[in-house]
Design a protein around this motif. Structure first.
Motif, short mmCIF file in Angstrom:
data_model
loop_
_atom_site.label_atom_id
_atom_site.label_comp_id
_atom_site.label_asym_id
_atom_site.label_seq_id
_atom_site.Cartn_x
_atom_site.Cartn_y
_atom_site.Cartn_z
N GLY A 63 0.81 -1.18 0.00
CA GLY A 63 0.00 0.00 0.00
C GLY A 63 0.86 1.25 0.00
O GLY A 63 2.09 1.18 0.02
N THR A 64 0.21 2.36 0.00
CA THR A 64 0.91 3.63 0.03
C THR A 64 1.41 3.89 1.45
O THR A 64 0.63 3.99 2.39
N ASN A 65 2.72 3.95 1.58
CA ASN A 65 3.40 4.21 2.86
C ASN A 65 3.11 3.16 3.95
O ASN A 65 3.25 3.44 5.13
N TRP A 66 2.71 1.99 3.56
CA TRP A 66 2.59 0.90 4.52
C TRP A 66 2.86 -0.43 3.80
O TRP A 66 2.75 -0.53 2.58
N ALA A 67 3.25 -1.45 4.59
CA ALA A 67 3.50 -2.79 4.06
C ALA A 67 3.19 -3.80 5.16
O ALA A 67 3.21 -3.47 6.35
N GLN A 68 2.90 -5.00 4.72
CA GLN A 68 2.58 -6.06 5.69
C GLN A 68 3.38 -7.30 5.35
O GLN A 68 3.58 -7.63 4.17
N ASP A 69 3.82 -8.03 6.38
CA ASP A 69 4.49 -9.32 6.22
C ASP A 69 3.87 -10.27 7.23
O ASP A 69 3.73 -9.92 8.42
N ALA A 70 3.48 -11.43 6.78
CA ALA A 70 2.88 -12.43 7.68
C ALA A 70 3.45 -13.79 7.31
O ALA A 70 3.75 -14.06 6.14
N GLY A 71 3.62 -14.65 8.32
CA GLY A 71 4.15 -15.98 8.04
C GLY A 71 4.45 -16.75 9.31
O GLY A 71 3.83 -16.55 10.36
N ILE A 72 5.45 -17.62 9.20
CA ILE A 72 5.86 -18.48 10.31
C ILE A 72 7.35 -18.25 10.54
O ILE A 72 8.14 -18.20 9.60
N TYR A 73 7.71 -18.07 11.82
CA TYR A 73 9.12 -17.97 12.15
C TYR A 73 9.47 -18.95 13.26
O TYR A 73 8.60 -19.53 13.89
N GLU A 74 10.78 -19.13 13.46
CA GLU A 74 11.25 -20.09 14.46
C GLU A 74 12.34 -19.43 15.28
O GLU A 74 13.22 -18.77 14.75
N PHE A 75 12.26 -19.61 16.59
CA PHE A 75 13.27 -19.09 17.51
C PHE A 75 14.02 -20.26 18.14
O PHE A 75 13.43 -21.29 18.45
N THR A 76 15.31 -20.08 18.34
CA THR A 76 16.11 -21.05 19.10
C THR A 76 16.32 -20.43 20.48
O THR A 76 16.90 -19.35 20.61
N MET A 77 15.82 -21.13 21.51
CA MET A 77 15.89 -20.62 22.87
C MET A 77 17.29 -20.89 23.45
O MET A 77 18.07 -21.64 22.88
N GLY A 78 17.58 -20.29 24.58
CA GLY A 78 18.88 -20.44 25.23
C GLY A 78 19.25 -21.88 25.55
O GLY A 78 20.41 -22.25 25.55
N ASN A 79 18.24 -22.72 25.79
CA ASN A 79 18.50 -24.13 26.10
C ASN A 79 18.57 -25.01 24.86
O ASN A 79 18.65 -26.22 24.94
N GLY A 80 18.49 -24.37 23.66
CA GLY A 80 18.57 -25.12 22.41
C GLY A 80 17.23 -25.54 21.84
O GLY A 80 17.15 -25.99 20.71
N ALA A 81 16.16 -25.40 22.62
CA ALA A 81 14.82 -25.77 22.14
C ALA A 81 14.39 -24.82 21.03
O ALA A 81 14.72 -23.63 21.06
N LYS A 82 13.69 -25.34 20.06
CA LYS A 82 13.18 -24.54 18.96
C LYS A 82 11.68 -24.35 19.14
O LYS A 82 10.97 -25.28 19.47
N VAL A 83 11.23 -23.10 18.90
CA VAL A 83 9.82 -22.76 19.06
C VAL A 83 9.36 -22.06 17.80
O VAL A 83 9.95 -21.06 17.39
N LYS A 84 8.30 -22.61 17.18
CA LYS A 84 7.73 -21.99 15.99
C LYS A 84 6.53 -21.15 16.38
O LYS A 84 5.82 -21.47 17.32
N GLY A 85 6.32 -20.08 15.62
CA GLY A 85 5.17 -19.22 15.86
C GLY A 85 4.70 -18.57 14.58
O GLY A 85 5.42 -18.52 13.58
N ARG A 86 3.46 -18.08 14.61
CA ARG A 86 2.92 -17.30 13.50
C ARG A 86 3.19 -15.83 13.79
O ARG A 86 3.19 -15.42 14.95
N TYR A 87 3.40 -15.04 12.73
CA TYR A 87 3.66 -13.62 12.96
C TYR A 87 2.95 -12.78 11.90
O TYR A 87 2.66 -13.24 10.81
#
Length: 193
Positions: free
Chosen positions: A1-25
């Motif tokens: 759009g004009t002066n705005w944008a959107q991004d949506a999807g799935i991302y993954e974080f690696t936590m301090g203990n090595g565990a992986k967590v997926k989420g929607r964003y």
């Protein structure tokens, strides 16, 4: 759009203990003061939830051996470390419920002097989502005296800190030795088809 944008999807974080967590964003960006800035950010866990830690019935039965090997060290810390952070131990020879690391360790300071080694005689396993249970009959040989003691047990294990830990452990003497024999349950004969 004009002066705005959107991004949506799935991302993954690696936590301090090595565990992986997926989420929607979802990110909504706006062009403001000559640069792109986040106007709105939404993040949530995946609707499918997490995948449970896989374990087989045989592996559940073998969790007892980790605890039994800790007993063999005669080190109360080694045994207490097999319990989860919010574990409950209802021990055989103490009226005090043990509900934290220090109380669990305290119980094993005395119990380990008997040099116990256990053997499961009857096991009944249930497996759930990041938890499992093994309940039945076990027998201990007390290395210090050679005495054998049978007891009823239940272990509930939870997946914590990337390993199976004991969340609930209840151990009790066989009651019929003190109360006399109970009536045996009626057993139905299998019907052939």
């Amino acid at each position: 759009g004009t002066n705005w944008a959107q991004d949506a999807g799935i991302y993954e974080f690696t936590m301090g203990n090595g565990a992986k967590v997926k989420g929607r964003y979802t990110f909504v960006y706006v062009f403001e003061d000559g640069e792109w800035k986040i106007s709105q950010h939404h993040s949530s866990v995946m609707p499918e939830g997490t995948q449970p830690k896989a374990i087989t019935e045989e592996e559940v039965k073998n969790l007892f051996q980790l605890w039994n090997m800790a007993l063999a060290t005669e080190d109360p810390d080694a045994v207490a470390s097999r319990y989860a952070s919010k574990a409950v131990l209802l021990p055989t020879v103490s009226d005090v419920p043990r509900t934290d690391y220090d109380l669990i360790k305290d119980y094993f300071v005395s119990f380990l002097k008997k040099k116990p080694q256990g053997e499961i005689l009857e096991s009944n396993v249930t497996i759930g989502h990041d938890w499992c249970q093994d309940a039945g009959i076990y027998e201990f040989t007390m290395g210090s005296t050679g005495d054998k003691v049978k007891g009823r047990y239940s272990f509930v294990y939870v997946w914590e800190d990337n390993q199976w830990k004991i969340s609930h452990h209840h151990s009790s003497v066989m009651p019929e030795a003190f109360l006399g024999p109970a009536p045996k349950p009626a057993v139905k004969e299998a019907v052939s088809a």
